[in-house]
Motif scaffolding. Structure first.
Motif, PDB file in Angstrom:
ATOM      1  N   LEU A  66       0.840  -1.203   0.000  1.00  0.00           N
ATOM      2  CA  LEU A  66       0.000   0.000   0.000  1.00  0.00           C
ATOM      3  C   LEU A  66       0.870   1.246   0.000  1.00  0.00           C
ATOM      4  N   GLY A  67       1.881   1.250   0.865  1.00  0.00           N
ATOM      5  CA  GLY A  67       2.799   2.388   0.912  1.00  0.00           C
ATOM      6  C   GLY A  67       3.521   2.589  -0.408  1.00  0.00           C
ATOM      7  N   GLN A  68       3.941   1.477  -1.036  1.00  0.00           N
ATOM      8  CA  GLN A  68       4.654   1.567  -2.306  1.00  0.00           C
ATOM      9  C   GLN A  68       3.747   2.097  -3.410  1.00  0.00           C
ATOM     10  N   LYS A  69       2.481   1.646  -3.416  1.00  0.00           N
ATOM     11  CA  LYS A  69       1.535   2.103  -4.444  1.00  0.00           C
ATOM     12  C   LYS A  69       1.253   3.597  -4.293  1.00  0.00           C
ATOM     13  N   LEU A  70       1.085   4.052  -3.056  1.00  0.00           N
ATOM     14  CA  LEU A  70       0.869   5.484  -2.815  1.00  0.00           C
ATOM     15  C   LEU A  70       2.064   6.296  -3.286  1.00  0.00           C
ATOM     16  N   SER A  71       3.258   5.782  -3.021  1.00  0.00           N
ATOM     17  CA  SER A  71       4.472   6.475  -3.433  1.00  0.00           C
ATOM     18  C   SER A  71       4.569   6.543  -4.955  1.00  0.00           C
ATOM     19  N   ASP A  72       4.258   5.441  -5.619  1.00  0.00           N
ATOM     20  CA  ASP A  72       4.330   5.403  -7.080  1.00  0.00           C
ATOM     21  C   ASP A  72       3.321   6.379  -7.701  1.00  0.00           C
ATOM     22  N   LEU A  73       2.114   6.393  -7.174  1.00  0.00           N
ATOM     23  CA  LEU A  73       1.088   7.288  -7.716  1.00  0.00           C
ATOM     24  C   LEU A  73       1.424   8.748  -7.451  1.00  0.00           C
ATOM     25  N   THR A  74       2.012   9.001  -6.305  1.00  0.00           N
ATOM     26  CA  THR A  74       2.422  10.376  -5.995  1.00  0.00           C
ATOM     27  C   THR A  74       3.440  10.871  -7.000  1.00  0.00           C
ATOM     28  N   ARG A  75       4.406  10.025  -7.329  1.00  0.00           N
ATOM     29  CA  ARG A  75       5.435  10.406  -8.309  1.00  0.00           C
ATOM     30  C   ARG A  75       4.803  10.680  -9.671  1.00  0.00           C
ATOM     31  N   GLU A  76       3.863   9.830 -10.089  1.00  0.00           N
ATOM     32  CA  GLU A  76       3.219  10.035 -11.383  1.00  0.00           C
ATOM     33  C   GLU A  76       2.417  11.332 -11.395  1.00  0.00           C
ATOM     34  N   TRP A  77       1.727  11.592 -10.296  1.00  0.00           N
ATOM     35  CA  TRP A  77       0.918  12.813 -10.181  1.00  0.00           C
ATOM     36  C   TRP A  77       1.792  14.063 -10.246  1.00  0.00           C
ATOM     37  N   ILE A  78       2.940  14.030  -9.537  1.00  0.00           N
ATOM     38  CA  ILE A  78       3.871  15.171  -9.561  1.00  0.00           C
ATOM     39  C   ILE A  78       4.440  15.347 -10.970  1.00  0.00           C
ATOM     40  N   ALA A  79       4.784  14.213 -11.635  1.00  0.00           N
ATOM     41  CA  ALA A  79       5.351  14.272 -12.981  1.00  0.00           C
ATOM     42  C   ALA A  79       4.364  14.866 -13.988  1.00  0.00           C
ATOM     43  N   SER A  80       3.074  14.774 -13.694  1.00  0.00           N
ATOM     44  CA  SER A  80       2.055  15.341 -14.593  1.00  0.00           C
ATOM     45  C   SER A  80       1.793  16.809 -14.292  1.00  0.00           C
ATOM     46  N   ASP A  81       2.646  17.412 -13.448  1.00  0.00           N
ATOM     47  CA  ASP A  81       2.428  18.791 -12.975  1.00  0.00           C
ATOM     48  C   ASP A  81       1.107  18.899 -12.239  1.00  0.00           C
ATOM     49  N   PHE A  82       0.801  17.820 -11.462  1.00  0.00           N
ATOM     50  CA  PHE A  82      -0.373  17.769 -10.603  1.00  0.00           C
ATOM     51  C   PHE A  82      -1.684  17.763 -11.399  1.00  0.00           C
ATOM     52  N   ALA A  83      -1.596  17.356 -12.685  1.00  0.00           N
ATOM     53  CA  ALA A  83      -2.777  17.400 -13.553  1.00  0.00           C
ATOM     54  C   ALA A  83      -3.631  16.139 -13.453  1.00  0.00           C
ATOM     55  N   LEU A  84      -3.034  14.972 -13.161  1.00  0.00           N
ATOM     56  CA  LEU A  84      -3.800  13.728 -13.108  1.00  0.00           C
ATOM     57  C   LEU A  84      -4.867  13.796 -12.028  1.00  0.00           C
ATOM     58  N   THR A  85      -6.081  13.345 -12.379  1.00  0.00           N
ATOM     59  CA  THR A  85      -7.186  13.377 -11.438  1.00  0.00           C
ATOM     60  C   THR A  85      -7.223  12.093 -10.608  1.00  0.00           C
ATOM     61  N   ARG A  86      -8.132  12.064  -9.668  1.00  0.00           N
ATOM     62  CA  ARG A  86      -8.303  10.869  -8.838  1.00  0.00           C
ATOM     63  C   ARG A  86      -8.652   9.664  -9.713  1.00  0.00           C
ATOM     64  N   ASN A  87      -9.554   9.861 -10.645  1.00  0.00           N
ATOM     65  CA  ASN A  87      -9.936   8.744 -11.533  1.00  0.00           C
ATOM     66  C   ASN A  87      -8.772   8.311 -12.427  1.00  0.00           C
ATOM     67  N   ASP A  88      -7.977   9.287 -12.894  1.00  0.00           N
ATOM     68  CA  ASP A  88      -6.800   8.939 -13.722  1.00  0.00           C
ATOM     69  C   ASP A  88      -5.869   8.041 -12.927  1.00  0.00           C
ATOM     70  N   LEU A  89      -5.635   8.393 -11.687  1.00  0.00           N
ATOM     71  CA  LEU A  89      -4.679   7.649 -10.874  1.00  0.00           C
ATOM     72  C   LEU A  89      -5.205   6.283 -10.468  1.00  0.00           C
ATOM     73  N   LEU A  90      -6.508   6.211 -10.148  1.00  0.00           N
ATOM     74  CA  LEU A  90      -7.081   4.932  -9.730  1.00  0.00           C
ATOM     75  C   LEU A  90      -7.167   3.943 -10.886  1.00  0.00           C
ATOM     76  N   SER A  91      -7.147   4.455 -12.119  1.00  0.00           N
ATOM     77  CA  SER A  91      -7.241   3.553 -13.282  1.00  0.00           C
ATOM     78  C   SER A  91      -5.898   2.949 -13.639  1.00  0.00           C
ATOM     79  N   LYS A  92      -4.836   3.370 -12.949  1.00  0.00           N
ATOM     80  CA  LYS A  92      -3.508   2.853 -13.281  1.00  0.00           C
ATOM     81  C   LYS A  92      -3.228   1.555 -12.555  1.00  0.00           C
TER      82      LYS A  92
END
Length: 381
Positions: A355-381
């Motif tokens: 769980l911690g690793q998944k949160l960390s991975d999604l956080t990195r992706e969200w930051i890399a998108s300039d905070f543009a990815l939405t909740r649904n975008d992230l949950l679909s990954k």
């Protein structure tokens, strides 16, 4: 006749203290920083008072006048009088009997000139009466007006009375000296000849003095001369001041107020100093962030705006990179951004370390998108 002016001179509580102490004929004067600052047109914060009355007499007179008296440093002649909630530090005229480089044994004196002679710099040996008229027992006024930092009498003797005065010399030069006139040569020679004495000082005293020095508008010249005389490496192991001047310049460009921890980070850290845990942690965070690879947005998100800005200024100074003001907006955006995923959104599919690793991975992706990815975008990954 030279006089000082300011609201602090007519403060009702201060007037009451002067009145109480002088009722039986004692001499009472303002002394030191308040007089110095008023003459330079600098704001006055602390008001120190000197008198020929002995400490017990000071306490008796204060109590008689209904003023609270606290024997804060009575063994050294200092009593704090609290009037209307405002503390006034009152010290009896003194002369040094013996010193060991860290502390002094003193005797009380009735002579203002003896009291002045035991102080550190000529610009600090200035007194003023309640009428504001300046008393200059050692002719320090010309040095003050010329912004010339000079020890009283023998520079070597003053330093050997308390080796912290070597550091105070550079601090006063940074705050009050004229940078275009350089440093007093006799004082510098005495500092360089007494480097070993710095080892007698506690890390707490050195740390506090360095924080004060680095809080000056531009301490870079003073720190450079500290390096040249051998002082800097004696008190701050591994220090490198090359980035300090550029950092001060960038602070001006970005309209950022001086900060001692930011500047310590520019010197390489606070190793060898004893600061508070929060101060040490801040220096370490800033230095690591400055030399790291996080972008401005991520710095804002992880450190919040103020520290992100500090890290970006440090990075530019340390790496000799051009300053890009637009990065501050990215840091602000990162500060305001809110990660849209909560741990519960990923459960029960993930739990424990995964769980911690998944949160960390999604956080990195969200930051890399300039905070543009939405909740649904992230949950679909």
């Amino acid at each position: 006749m030279t006089s000082v002016q300011g609201k602090w001179l007519s403060n009702p509580q201060t007037l009451a203290v002067f009145s109480a102490l002088s009722t039986e004929g004692a001499k009472v004067f303002f002394v030191g920083g308040c007089v110095r600052n008023a003459l330079l047109g600098v704001s006055v914060s602390d008001v120190d008072i000197a008198t020929d009355a002995h400490p017990k007499t000071v306490m008796d007179l204060a109590i008689k006048a209904g003023i609270k008296a606290i024997p804060t440093g009575i063994d050294h002649g200092t009593v704090t009088l609290v009037c209307g909630g405002i503390p006034h530090e009152v010290t009896t005229f003194r002369r040094d009997v013996a010193t060991d480089g860290r502390r002094a044994v003193v005797a009380y004196s009735g002579d203002i000139k003896q009291d002045a002679a035991r102080r550190d710099f000529t610009m600090n040996a200035l007194y003023a009466g309640i009428d504001g008229v300046v008393i200059d027992p050692l002719n320090g006024l010309p040095d003050l007006l010329a912004r010339r930092v000079r020890f009283i009498g023998s520079a070597t003797a003053r330093i050997q009375e308390d080796y912290l005065r070597s550091l105070r010399f550079f601090r006063f030069q940074a705050w009050f000296g004229d940078p275009n006139k350089g440093f007093d040569a006799v004082s510098l020679a005495a500092v360089a000849e007494n480097l070993d004495g710095l080892g007698q000082l506690s890390a707490e005293r050195v740390g506090a003095e360095m924080v004060k020095l680095l809080s000056a508008a531009d301490p870079s010249q003073a720190v450079a001369v500290m390096r040249q005389t051998g002082v800097l490496t004696r008190i701050l192991s591994g220090a490198d001041d090359r980035a300090l001047g550029p950092l001060v310049h960038l602070e001006g460009l970005s309209e950022t107020a001086p900060d001692a921890m930011r500047r310590l980070a520019a010197l390489g850290g606070a190793y060898g100093l004893r600061l508070s845990r929060s101060q040490m942690a801040k220096v370490d965070r800033l230095h690591e962030a400055a030399i790291g690879t996080m972008g401005a947005g991520e710095l804002g998100f992880r450190l919040k705006f103020d520290e992100a800005r500090d890290a970006l200024l440090l990075r530019s100074a340390l790496l000799e990179q051009p300053w890009e003001p637009d990065t501050l907006q990215s840091a602000r955006d990162g500060d305001k951004a809110e990660f849209p995923i909560k741990a519960r959104d990923l459960m029960p599919a993930f739990k424990g370390p995964s769980l911690g690793q998944k949160l960390s991975d999604l956080t990195r992706e969200w930051i890399a998108s300039d905070f543009a990815l939405t909740r649904n975008d992230l949950l679909s990954k």
